[in-house]
Design an enzyme around this catalytic site. Structure first.
Site, PDB file in Angstrom:
ATOM      1  N   THR A  18      11.691  -2.972  15.276  1.00  0.00           N
ATOM      2  CA  THR A  18      10.688  -2.616  14.280  1.00  0.00           C
ATOM      3  C   THR A  18      11.403  -2.308  12.975  1.00  0.00           C
ATOM      4  O   THR A  18      12.479  -1.722  12.982  1.00  0.00           O
ATOM      5  CB  THR A  18       9.857  -1.399  14.728  1.00  0.00           C
ATOM      6  OG1 THR A  18       8.980  -1.031  13.641  1.00  0.00           O
ATOM      7  CG2 THR A  18      10.703  -0.197  15.099  1.00  0.00           C
ATOM      8  N   GLY A  19      10.793  -2.722  11.886  1.00  0.00           N
ATOM      9  CA  GLY A  19      11.438  -2.462  10.602  1.00  0.00           C
ATOM     10  C   GLY A  19      11.081  -3.538   9.605  1.00  0.00           C
ATOM     11  O   GLY A  19      10.108  -4.278   9.790  1.00  0.00           O
ATOM     12  N   THR A  60       4.990  -1.200  13.794  1.00  0.00           N
ATOM     13  CA  THR A  60       4.940  -2.144  14.915  1.00  0.00           C
ATOM     14  C   THR A  60       5.074  -1.440  16.270  1.00  0.00           C
ATOM     15  O   THR A  60       5.612  -0.340  16.328  1.00  0.00           O
ATOM     16  CB  THR A  60       6.133  -3.118  14.735  1.00  0.00           C
ATOM     17  OG1 THR A  60       5.905  -3.863  13.555  1.00  0.00           O
ATOM     18  CG2 THR A  60       6.344  -4.046  15.895  1.00  0.00           C
ATOM     19  N   GLY A  65       6.479 -11.957   9.947  1.00  0.00           N
ATOM     20  CA  GLY A  65       7.666 -11.109  10.052  1.00  0.00           C
ATOM     21  C   GLY A  65       8.546 -11.477  11.232  1.00  0.00           C
ATOM     22  O   GLY A  65       8.488 -12.594  11.758  1.00  0.00           O
ATOM     23  N   ASP A  66       9.336 -10.526  11.658  1.00  0.00           N
ATOM     24  CA  ASP A  66      10.297 -10.774  12.730  1.00  0.00           C
ATOM     25  C   ASP A  66       9.685 -10.649  14.125  1.00  0.00           C
ATOM     26  O   ASP A  66      10.228 -11.188  15.092  1.00  0.00           O
ATOM     27  CB  ASP A  66      11.460  -9.776  12.625  1.00  0.00           C
ATOM     28  CG  ASP A  66      10.966  -8.336  12.737  1.00  0.00           C
ATOM     29  OD1 ASP A  66       9.961  -7.997  12.073  1.00  0.00           O
ATOM     30  OD2 ASP A  66      11.560  -7.552  13.488  1.00  0.00           O
ATOM     31  N   ARG A  70       2.499 -14.749   5.235  1.00  0.00           N
ATOM     32  CA  ARG A  70       3.801 -14.163   5.591  1.00  0.00           C
ATOM     33  C   ARG A  70       3.872 -13.823   7.093  1.00  0.00           C
ATOM     34  O   ARG A  70       2.953 -13.258   7.665  1.00  0.00           O
ATOM     35  CB  ARG A  70       4.027 -12.899   4.761  1.00  0.00           C
ATOM     36  CG  ARG A  70       5.351 -12.181   5.046  1.00  0.00           C
ATOM     37  CD  ARG A  70       5.190 -11.061   6.032  1.00  0.00           C
ATOM     38  NE  ARG A  70       6.435 -10.291   6.184  1.00  0.00           N
ATOM     39  CZ  ARG A  70       6.644  -9.404   7.142  1.00  0.00           C
ATOM     40  NH1 ARG A  70       5.708  -9.145   8.021  1.00  0.00           N
ATOM     41  NH2 ARG A  70       7.773  -8.753   7.212  1.00  0.00           N
ATOM     42  N   GLY A  87      10.910  -6.725   8.395  1.00  0.00           N
ATOM     43  CA  GLY A  87      11.078  -7.960   9.139  1.00  0.00           C
ATOM     44  C   GLY A  87      11.986  -9.003   8.513  1.00  0.00           C
ATOM     45  O   GLY A  87      12.710  -9.716   9.219  1.00  0.00           O
TER      46      GLY A  87
HETATM   47  N1  ASP Z   1       8.795  -5.699  11.667  1.00  0.00           N
HETATM   48  C1  ASP Z   1       7.432  -5.746  11.211  1.00  0.00           C
HETATM   49  C2  ASP Z   1       7.298  -6.840  10.202  1.00  0.00           C
HETATM   50  O1  ASP Z   1       8.150  -6.980   9.355  1.00  0.00           O
HETATM   51  C3  ASP Z   1       6.958  -4.478  10.623  1.00  0.00           C
HETATM   52  C4  ASP Z   1       7.248  -3.240  11.435  1.00  0.00           C
HETATM   53  O2  ASP Z   1       8.105  -3.237  12.288  1.00  0.00           O
HETATM   54  O3  ASP Z   1       6.569  -2.255  11.220  1.00  0.00           O
HETATM   55  O4  ASP Z   1       6.302  -7.515  10.226  1.00  0.00           O
END
Ligand code: ASP
Length: 347
Positions: free
Chosen positions: A263-264, A212, A242-243, A240, A266
């Protein structure tokens, strides 16, 4: 011993790094910007020098795009959008061009933005035909009575505001397609994609689900803003989300506390309300942004298996770039410190 050398040794001895090289370097900054391009298993040994150079150059370009606006007295919201646009347009990052593929082989993009002056916010989720989702999120904030729009509805809103719809193939890249093929092979081999999707997705190697982009900025008027844009996680399905488009989870900004882009993984960032939790600790407990970020990323998320990182900025121009993964594409520039880009745990 030189301070720099000491910091290097300290950094190398930590398994979980809270980016000491870049944190808190601009206490009296009048304006500042920090960005990220995703966190995960990013290791020098797995990257070619050419690729590393390309990432560093693009991160620097994004920082400078935002910084130039701030330097001229522009708004933090404009700086955030400008920096994110550079990363969305680059195939190197999982946002816009270069976004990961869904299980069905398409791209579904999420983005959000928040204004620290008044907690106005806008978000789009699961859009397929928007070249720069962060711009549409801003339109939702500024030109609609809503906070979050999704899918086809968000695209109709875009059309009604004169935003051209693009072909979903615009976001295609060979590298992401190969990641999808590998992910599907693994999911199908384990025959878990339907029965136990969560276990299957969580068993995918980390690079399949990260990348992200995001930015936080402080302008000369003292206003914070934060934004995040993503293609989500490889092989995601069933719509789906994410966050990244969830205010309080992936994005948060309030002049009384801080601005955060995350980022991470989600699902964890949503359940632990990560961005808002960091700012709540700053606002109500008087914590510094680096302590608050460290508490949430390393103290709360890590023990439950939540991997990822955040970029955090406060109204004094302090910056924390905190992650519990091996690396995070990241960087910053402030009115009293030069552009600084890092990728790995030890820079
Ligand atoms: N946070 C993002 C998600 O879960 C993915 C990412 O940060 O790479 O969609």
């Amino acid at each position: 011993m030189a301070l720099k050398q000491l910091r290097k040794i300290l950094t190398a001895s930590l398994i979980v790094v809270s980016s000491p090289l870049l944190a808190n370097q601009a206490d009296d900054a009048k304006f500042a910007i920090a960005i990220h391009g995703g966190a995960g298993t990013i290791e020098k040994s797995r990257m070619t020098p050419e690729k590393e150079r390309a990432y560093r150059a693009k991160l620097e370009e994004a920082i400078n795009a935002g910084y130039t606006i701030l330097e001229k007295g522009g708004a933090s919201l404009d700086a955030v959008v400008a920096a994110i646009n550079v990363l969305e347009d680059s195939p190197l990052f999982n946002a816009g061009k270069g976004a990961v593929y869904t299980y069905e082989g398409a791209h579904e993009l999420d983005a959000s933005i928040m204004d620290g002056r008044n907690r106005q916010a806008g978000a789009v989720a699961g859009v397929k035909r928007i070249a720069n989702p962060i711009n549409l999120a801003r339109m939702v904030m500024e030109d609609s009575p809503f906070v979050m729009l999704s899918g086809a509805g968000a695209e109709s809103f875009a059309e009604s505001r004169g935003v051209p719809l693009v072909d979903n193939k615009l976001f295609d890249t060979d590298e992401r397609r190969q990641q999808l093929d590998k992910a599907k092979e693994k999911l199908d081999r384990e025959n878990r994609q339907d029965k136990d999707y969560r276990a299957a997705v969580e068993s995918l190697p980390v690079p399949f689900r990260m990348g992200t982009v995001g930015a936080v900025a402080l302008d000369k008027a003292g206003n914070l803003a934060a934004g995040t844009s993503t293609g989500g996680m490889t092989a995601k399905r069933y719509g789906r989300i994410g966050d990244a488009p969830v205010i309080g989870a992936g994005t948060f900004a309030d002049n009384r506390s801080c601005a955060v882009s995350a980022t991470g993984h989600g699902e964890y960032f949503i359940r632990y309300n990560v961005a808002a939790d960091i700012c709540a600790r700053v606002q109500y407990q008087g914590k510094s942004i680096s302590d608050a970020a460290d508490e949430v990323i390393n103290g709360v998320l890590l023990p439950v298996g939540g991997t990822g990182g955040v970029i955090v900025l406060d109204v004094n121009g302090n910056i924390a770039l905190t992650f519990n993964t091996k690396g995070m594409y990241r960087g910053s520039r402030t009115s009293n410190s030069p552009v600084n880009v890092a990728i790995f745990g030890d820079n």
